[in-house]
Design a protein around this motif. Structure first.
Motif, short mmCIF file in Angstrom:
data_model
loop_
_atom_site.label_atom_id
_atom_site.label_comp_id
_atom_site.label_asym_id
_atom_site.label_seq_id
_atom_site.Cartn_x
_atom_site.Cartn_y
_atom_site.Cartn_z
N TRP A 8 0.85 -1.15 0.03
CA TRP A 8 0.06 -0.27 -0.33
C TRP A 8 1.13 1.39 0.25
O TRP A 8 0.35 2.43 -0.56
CB TRP A 8 -1.36 -0.05 1.30
CG TRP A 8 -1.93 -1.04 0.86
CD1 TRP A 8 -2.16 -2.31 1.41
CD2 TRP A 8 -3.15 -1.15 0.67
NE1 TRP A 8 -2.97 -3.19 1.13
CE2 TRP A 8 -3.64 -2.09 0.62
CE3 TRP A 8 -3.97 -0.18 -0.12
CZ2 TRP A 8 -4.88 -2.70 -0.30
CZ3 TRP A 8 -5.69 -0.20 -0.96
CH2 TRP A 8 -5.71 -1.21 -1.16
N ARG A 49 -7.38 1.62 6.07
CA ARG A 49 -7.88 0.86 6.01
C ARG A 49 -6.82 -0.37 5.66
O ARG A 49 -7.14 -1.50 5.85
CB ARG A 49 -8.85 0.87 6.64
CG ARG A 49 -9.47 2.49 7.43
CD ARG A 49 -10.73 1.58 8.25
NE ARG A 49 -10.71 2.85 9.02
CZ ARG A 49 -12.04 3.61 9.10
NH1 ARG A 49 -12.15 2.24 9.46
NH2 ARG A 49 -11.96 4.45 9.74
N GLN A 50 -6.30 0.37 4.14
CA GLN A 50 -5.85 -1.02 3.58
C GLN A 50 -7.08 -2.38 3.16
O GLN A 50 -7.13 -3.61 2.62
CB GLN A 50 -4.60 -1.89 3.62
CG GLN A 50 -3.77 -0.06 4.56
CD GLN A 50 -2.41 -1.22 4.42
OE1 GLN A 50 -2.19 -2.32 5.36
NE2 GLN A 50 -1.33 -0.62 4.91
N CYS A 51 -8.18 -2.05 2.64
CA CYS A 51 -8.70 -2.93 1.85
C CYS A 51 -10.09 -1.95 0.44
O CYS A 51 -9.22 -1.04 0.03
CB CYS A 51 -9.65 -2.58 2.86
SG CYS A 51 -11.36 -1.60 3.92
N TRP A 53 -14.60 -1.52 -0.23
CA TRP A 53 -15.99 -1.01 -0.16
C TRP A 53 -16.47 -0.77 -0.52
O TRP A 53 -16.51 -0.61 -1.41
CB TRP A 53 -15.69 0.21 0.97
CG TRP A 53 -14.78 0.71 2.03
CD1 TRP A 53 -13.77 0.59 2.73
CD2 TRP A 53 -15.09 -0.19 3.25
NE1 TRP A 53 -13.76 1.62 3.48
CE2 TRP A 53 -14.17 0.03 4.19
CE3 TRP A 53 -15.92 -1.52 3.93
CZ2 TRP A 53 -14.10 -0.15 5.89
CZ3 TRP A 53 -16.39 -1.50 5.30
CH2 TRP A 53 -15.22 -0.84 6.35
N GLY A 91 -9.51 -10.86 -3.63
CA GLY A 91 -9.54 -10.35 -2.61
C GLY A 91 -10.86 -11.27 -1.79
O GLY A 91 -11.60 -12.54 -2.34
N SER A 101 -18.24 1.21 10.33
CA SER A 101 -17.87 0.38 9.16
C SER A 101 -18.22 1.04 7.95
O SER A 101 -18.24 1.89 7.31
CB SER A 101 -17.08 -0.32 9.27
OG SER A 101 -16.46 -1.48 10.20
N ARG A 126 -16.49 -5.25 3.27
CA ARG A 126 -15.11 -4.90 3.23
C ARG A 126 -14.13 -6.11 2.38
O ARG A 126 -14.26 -7.08 2.97
CB ARG A 126 -14.85 -4.76 4.93
CG ARG A 126 -12.96 -4.28 5.12
CD ARG A 126 -12.71 -4.66 6.26
NE ARG A 126 -11.65 -4.37 6.72
CZ ARG A 126 -10.56 -3.06 6.99
NH1 ARG A 126 -11.24 -2.22 7.31
NH2 ARG A 126 -9.63 -3.47 6.52
N ILE A 127 -13.64 -5.58 1.36
CA ILE A 127 -12.66 -6.67 0.69
C ILE A 127 -11.09 -6.34 1.39
O ILE A 127 -10.52 -5.09 0.78
CB ILE A 127 -12.54 -5.94 -0.49
CG1 ILE A 127 -14.14 -6.65 -1.17
CG2 ILE A 127 -11.72 -7.15 -1.41
CD1 ILE A 127 -14.24 -5.74 -2.61
N THR A 128 -10.73 -7.15 1.81
CA THR A 128 -9.24 -7.51 2.51
C THR A 128 -8.77 -7.40 1.17
O THR A 128 -9.02 -9.05 0.12
CB THR A 128 -8.85 -8.88 2.76
OG1 THR A 128 -9.73 -8.21 4.49
CG2 THR A 128 -7.61 -8.44 2.98
N VAL A 129 -7.71 -7.29 0.28
CA VAL A 129 -7.48 -7.68 -1.45
C VAL A 129 -6.24 -8.48 -0.59
O VAL A 129 -4.58 -8.03 -0.41
CB VAL A 129 -6.94 -6.00 -1.51
CG1 VAL A 129 -6.01 -6.07 -2.98
CG2 VAL A 129 -8.13 -5.11 -1.79
#
Length: 139
Positions: A8, A49-51, A53, A91, A101, A126-129
């Motif tokens: 990131w 937040r390193q994600c 949305w 992700g 959130s 919320r997507i964790t990439v």
């Protein structure tokens, strides 16, 4: 096609530009029987937040698919195309209901698209990439 795993702090400038321009995306989730479910959505990156949305209605099929995948969430992919440029984010998506959130996801959506109308049924994904793939000029 090129791929990139998020670092990131050193996000490729052309990729960042693409992901901040106004593009509609498709979001792919998996139904409980394994078949893909693809729908148009707005997707926003959140570097802090390193994600990524997605905002949506709590009873939507995409939400039901992710809830059926369990607490760890489910695999997702979201893709946008602009002429010869395209990018897909891959992700894990998790449905979040907490007001903080959901508000964050709405803020990010408003920054890229427009202020969303009120919706008491709204939740966020919320997507964790895991990685980005796309046209070579974006990396």
């Amino acid at each position: 096609m090129t791929s990139w795993t998020p670092g990131w702090g050193d996000f490729p400038e052309a990729l960042l530009e693409f992901w901040t321009e106004r593009h509609l995306h498709t979001l792919t989730t998996l139904r409980p029987d394994g078949r893909p479910h693809v729908v148009p959505v707005g997707v926003t990156l959140d570097h802090e937040r390193q994600c990524a949305w997605v905002i949506t209605r709590g009873g939507s099929r995409k939400v039901r698919n992710l809830l059926a995948a369990g607490d760890a969430g489910g695999q997702v992919a979201t893709c946008a195309v602009d002429g010869g440029r395209w990018s897909t984010l891959e992700g894990t998506g998790v449905v979040v209901h907490d007001p903080e959130s959901v508000a964050r996801a709405c803020e990010r959506y408003a920054a890229r698209y427009r202020t969303p109308s009120p919706n008491p049924e709204r939740v966020a994904i919320r997507i964790t990439v895991d990685r980005f793939v796309g046209s070579a000029g974006l990396f």
